[in-house]
Design a protein around this motif. Sequence first.
Motif, PDB file in Angstrom:
ATOM      1  N   LYS A 189     -68.084 -78.345  34.772  1.00 22.83           N
ATOM      2  CA  LYS A 189     -67.306 -77.383  33.970  1.00 22.83           C
ATOM      3  C   LYS A 189     -68.212 -76.294  33.397  1.00 22.83           C
ATOM      4  O   LYS A 189     -69.336 -76.579  32.971  1.00 22.83           O
ATOM      5  N   SER A 190     -67.708 -75.082  33.374  1.00 24.22           N
ATOM      6  CA  SER A 190     -68.485 -73.987  32.771  1.00 24.22           C
ATOM      7  C   SER A 190     -68.449 -74.113  31.253  1.00 24.22           C
ATOM      8  O   SER A 190     -67.482 -74.633  30.702  1.00 24.22           O
ATOM      9  N   GLY A 191     -69.497 -73.620  30.605  1.00 25.79           N
ATOM     10  CA  GLY A 191     -69.491 -73.582  29.138  1.00 25.79           C
ATOM     11  C   GLY A 191     -68.524 -72.496  28.689  1.00 25.79           C
ATOM     12  O   GLY A 191     -68.447 -71.444  29.324  1.00 25.79           O
ATOM     13  N   LYS A 192     -67.801 -72.743  27.615  1.00 22.82           N
ATOM     14  CA  LYS A 192     -66.834 -71.742  27.140  1.00 22.82           C
ATOM     15  C   LYS A 192     -67.555 -70.528  26.577  1.00 22.82           C
ATOM     16  O   LYS A 192     -68.565 -70.667  25.891  1.00 22.82           O
ATOM     17  N   ASP A 193     -67.010 -69.354  26.839  1.00 21.27           N
ATOM     18  CA  ASP A 193     -67.609 -68.140  26.289  1.00 21.27           C
ATOM     19  C   ASP A 193     -67.320 -68.061  24.790  1.00 21.27           C
ATOM     20  O   ASP A 193     -66.302 -68.536  24.317  1.00 21.27           O
ATOM     21  N   VAL A 194     -68.236 -67.434  24.077  1.00 21.40           N
ATOM     22  CA  VAL A 194     -68.069 -67.279  22.637  1.00 21.40           C
ATOM     23  C   VAL A 194     -67.904 -65.794  22.330  1.00 21.40           C
ATOM     24  O   VAL A 194     -68.593 -64.955  22.929  1.00 21.40           O
ATOM     25  N   ILE A 197     -72.112 -65.052  25.535  1.00 17.89           N
ATOM     26  CA  ILE A 197     -71.754 -64.599  24.189  1.00 17.89           C
ATOM     27  C   ILE A 197     -71.407 -63.116  24.250  1.00 17.89           C
ATOM     28  O   ILE A 197     -72.184 -62.306  24.766  1.00 17.89           O
ATOM     29  N   TYR A 198     -70.228 -62.817  23.787  1.00 12.89           N
ATOM     30  CA  TYR A 198     -69.749 -61.439  23.767  1.00 12.89           C
ATOM     31  C   TYR A 198     -69.517 -60.974  22.340  1.00 12.89           C
ATOM     32  O   TYR A 198     -69.190 -61.778  21.465  1.00 12.89           O
ATOM     33  N   VAL A 199     -69.613 -59.664  22.157  1.00 12.85           N
ATOM     34  CA  VAL A 199     -69.130 -59.047  20.924  1.00 12.85           C
ATOM     35  C   VAL A 199     -67.837 -58.356  21.327  1.00 12.85           C
ATOM     36  O   VAL A 199     -67.779 -57.717  22.379  1.00 12.85           O
ATOM     37  N   ILE A 200     -66.787 -58.518  20.533  1.00 13.02           N
ATOM     38  CA  ILE A 200     -65.484 -57.935  20.907  1.00 13.02           C
ATOM     39  C   ILE A 200     -64.881 -57.178  19.727  1.00 13.02           C
ATOM     40  O   ILE A 200     -65.001 -57.621  18.580  1.00 13.02           O
ATOM     41  N   ALA A 201     -64.282 -56.027  20.019  1.00 16.03           N
ATOM     42  CA  ALA A 201     -63.733 -55.191  18.940  1.00 16.03           C
ATOM     43  C   ALA A 201     -62.339 -55.655  18.553  1.00 16.03           C
ATOM     44  O   ALA A 201     -61.462 -55.777  19.393  1.00 16.03           O
ATOM     45  N   SER A 238     -86.287 -54.906  20.327  1.00 15.04           N
ATOM     46  CA  SER A 238     -86.674 -53.598  20.883  1.00 15.04           C
ATOM     47  C   SER A 238     -86.023 -52.441  20.134  1.00 15.04           C
ATOM     48  O   SER A 238     -86.453 -51.298  20.263  1.00 15.04           O
ATOM     49  N   GLY A 239     -84.982 -52.737  19.368  1.00 17.49           N
ATOM     50  CA  GLY A 239     -84.261 -51.677  18.689  1.00 17.49           C
ATOM     51  C   GLY A 239     -83.323 -50.914  19.619  1.00 17.49           C
ATOM     52  O   GLY A 239     -82.606 -50.014  19.199  1.00 17.49           O
ATOM     53  N   GLN A 240     -83.309 -51.300  20.871  1.00 15.70           N
ATOM     54  CA  GLN A 240     -82.485 -50.615  21.862  1.00 15.70           C
ATOM     55  C   GLN A 240     -80.995 -50.844  21.592  1.00 15.70           C
ATOM     56  O   GLN A 240     -80.590 -51.948  21.236  1.00 15.70           O
ATOM     57  N   ILE A 241     -80.209 -49.780  21.758  1.00  9.81           N
ATOM     58  CA  ILE A 241     -78.758 -49.914  21.576  1.00  9.81           C
ATOM     59  C   ILE A 241     -78.154 -50.553  22.816  1.00  9.81           C
ATOM     60  O   ILE A 241     -78.313 -50.058  23.933  1.00  9.81           O
ATOM     61  N   LEU A 242     -77.487 -51.672  22.626  1.00  7.83           N
ATOM     62  CA  LEU A 242     -76.884 -52.367  23.763  1.00  7.83           C
ATOM     63  C   LEU A 242     -75.495 -51.826  24.045  1.00  7.83           C
ATOM     64  O   LEU A 242     -74.998 -51.941  25.156  1.00  7.83           O
ATOM     65  N   GLY A 243     -74.884 -51.263  23.018  1.00  2.00           N
ATOM     66  CA  GLY A 243     -73.549 -50.705  23.222  1.00  2.00           C
ATOM     67  C   GLY A 243     -72.856 -50.446  21.905  1.00  2.00           C
ATOM     68  O   GLY A 243     -73.362 -50.815  20.838  1.00  2.00           O
ATOM     69  N   GLU A 244     -71.701 -49.778  21.986  1.00  2.00           N
ATOM     70  CA  GLU A 244     -70.901 -49.492  20.797  1.00  2.00           C
ATOM     71  C   GLU A 244     -69.482 -49.911  21.093  1.00  2.00           C
ATOM     72  O   GLU A 244     -69.021 -49.759  22.212  1.00  2.00           O
ATOM     73  N   PRO A 288     -60.051 -51.005  20.876  1.00  2.00           N
ATOM     74  CA  PRO A 288     -59.592 -52.366  20.598  1.00  2.00           C
ATOM     75  C   PRO A 288     -59.835 -53.248  21.830  1.00  2.00           C
ATOM     76  O   PRO A 288     -59.635 -52.805  22.963  1.00  2.00           O
ATOM     77  N   GLN A 289     -60.294 -54.454  21.579  1.00  2.00           N
ATOM     78  CA  GLN A 289     -60.534 -55.471  22.625  1.00  2.00           C
ATOM     79  C   GLN A 289     -61.717 -55.157  23.540  1.00  2.00           C
ATOM     80  O   GLN A 289     -61.989 -55.912  24.474  1.00  2.00           O
ATOM     81  N   GLN A 290     -62.376 -54.050  23.303  1.00  2.00           N
ATOM     82  CA  GLN A 290     -63.561 -53.745  24.124  1.00  2.00           C
ATOM     83  C   GLN A 290     -64.579 -54.858  23.908  1.00  2.00           C
ATOM     84  O   GLN A 290     -64.775 -55.313  22.776  1.00  2.00           O
ATOM     85  N   LYS A 291     -65.214 -55.335  25.001  1.00  2.00           N
ATOM     86  CA  LYS A 291     -66.215 -56.376  24.775  1.00  2.00           C
ATOM     87  C   LYS A 291     -67.544 -56.012  25.421  1.00  2.00           C
ATOM     88  O   LYS A 291     -67.603 -55.213  26.349  1.00  2.00           O
ATOM     89  N   LEU A 292     -68.556 -56.616  24.853  1.00  2.00           N
ATOM     90  CA  LEU A 292     -69.907 -56.313  25.292  1.00  2.00           C
ATOM     91  C   LEU A 292     -70.652 -57.639  25.420  1.00  2.00           C
ATOM     92  O   LEU A 292     -70.683 -58.430  24.480  1.00  2.00           O
ATOM     93  N   LEU A 293     -71.239 -57.853  26.587  1.00  2.00           N
ATOM     94  CA  LEU A 293     -71.989 -59.084  26.809  1.00  2.00           C
ATOM     95  C   LEU A 293     -73.339 -58.960  26.108  1.00  2.00           C
ATOM     96  O   LEU A 293     -74.087 -58.022  26.380  1.00  2.00           O
ATOM     97  N   VAL A 294     -73.646 -59.865  25.195  1.00  2.00           N
ATOM     98  CA  VAL A 294     -74.933 -59.765  24.506  1.00  2.00           C
ATOM     99  C   VAL A 294     -75.903 -60.865  24.915  1.00  2.00           C
ATOM    100  O   VAL A 294     -77.116 -60.705  24.784  1.00  2.00           O
TER     101      VAL A 294
END
Length: 338
Positions: free
Chosen positions: A83-88, A47-51, A103-109, A113-119
């Motif tokens: 088969k791999s599970g599709k990424d979301v 699962i990713y967050v993407i800008a 934890s309140g820890q910042i995982l990223g910002e 555009p299109q920057q992604k962060l694995l959560v």
Amino acid sequence: MNSNFIDYVKVYCQAGDGGDGAVAWRREKYVDRGGPDGGDGGRGGNIYVIANPQRWTLLHLKYTKFVKAPHGQPGKNKRKTGKSGKDVFLEVPLGTVVKDAESGQILGELLYPQQKLLVAKGGRGGRGNWHFRSPTNQAPDFAEKGEKGEKRTIILELKLLADVGLVGFPNAGKSTLLSRLTRARPKIAPYPFTTLTPNLGIVELSDYRSFVMADIPGIIEGAHLGKGLGLRFLRHIERNAVLLFLIPIDTPDIQKTYQVLLNELQAYEPSLLQKPRMLAITKSDLADEDYKKRLRPFLPSDIPHLFISSITGENLETLKEQLWQMVQKQKQRMPLYK
Ligand SMILES: Nc1nc2c(ncn2[C@@H]2O[C@H](COP(=O)(O)OP(=O)(O)OP(=O)(O)O)[C@@H](O)[C@H]2O)c(=O)[nH]1
Ligand SMILES: [Mg+2]
């Protein structure tokens, strides 16, 4: 309250589990039981967050309490990998901060555009029995289980990426200015707290120059303690390159009003005072030249000022140019306004 502006959501994320490795045997004619040939399980979906620069708020995630990525498929015979599970992908506007809720820890910002962060990472697939053959065990009848996918609750917090933020008490004329300088059409009214959520607009200048201006709900004394609309919107000022303070010309003590605004910003986040700032004395159409001249010695001395009027247009062109210059300078110093 206009609930279309959502700048905070909490989402439980569960990545996919890896598929199990397979236990299988080669099938050949005349051979009863061939060697091991069970393939590996597929990886679980991440699962990713993407800008996405087309998004402006987190409204589309308001009801997304739970996100799950699919599991990897188990391995198959003939050493075939499952088969791999599709990424979301969770789309968010630029300026979104991602935190671990526990934890309140910042995982990223997300700032590009299109920057992604694995959560939440998908589990690795288990290895099939084919991997486990050895001189002492020619027929391993076991395989690895797939790894569990990561689970975590994340908090998404939007901090608007505007070049210029408008800072002022309620009724100072912030929304009126935004509506004069941009195509944004915020609500304007002669009473405080008309604006309940931030508005953004693009200020256009000659030669295709432009910058983004944010109208933020009015700040009052005690805002950093949650008074008025309080804390909730102060965070949107954090990312602005330049702060434009707005104080109406008919304010009894402009100096003191300015000080209260500064104090609120400082109490919320001292680094806000490092940002270049400018003061617009608004509603200047209410006073004549003589009054302005007499007012000058009573204006704060640590900040450049301009008398403006959104009604007559007084000094609006100059204001745009000066803000543009300040934004450019700040962008060179700090490309991401941090
Ligand atoms: N005379 C005069 N009135 C103005 C000017 N700019 C704004 N006003 C009036 O001031 C009042 C408040 O304006 P808004 O733009 O809604 O103020 P605001 O700062 O956005 O207020 P909040 O959203 O409540 O924080 C309205 O009645 C406007 O018409 C101006 O340049 N001259
Ligand atoms: Mg307003």
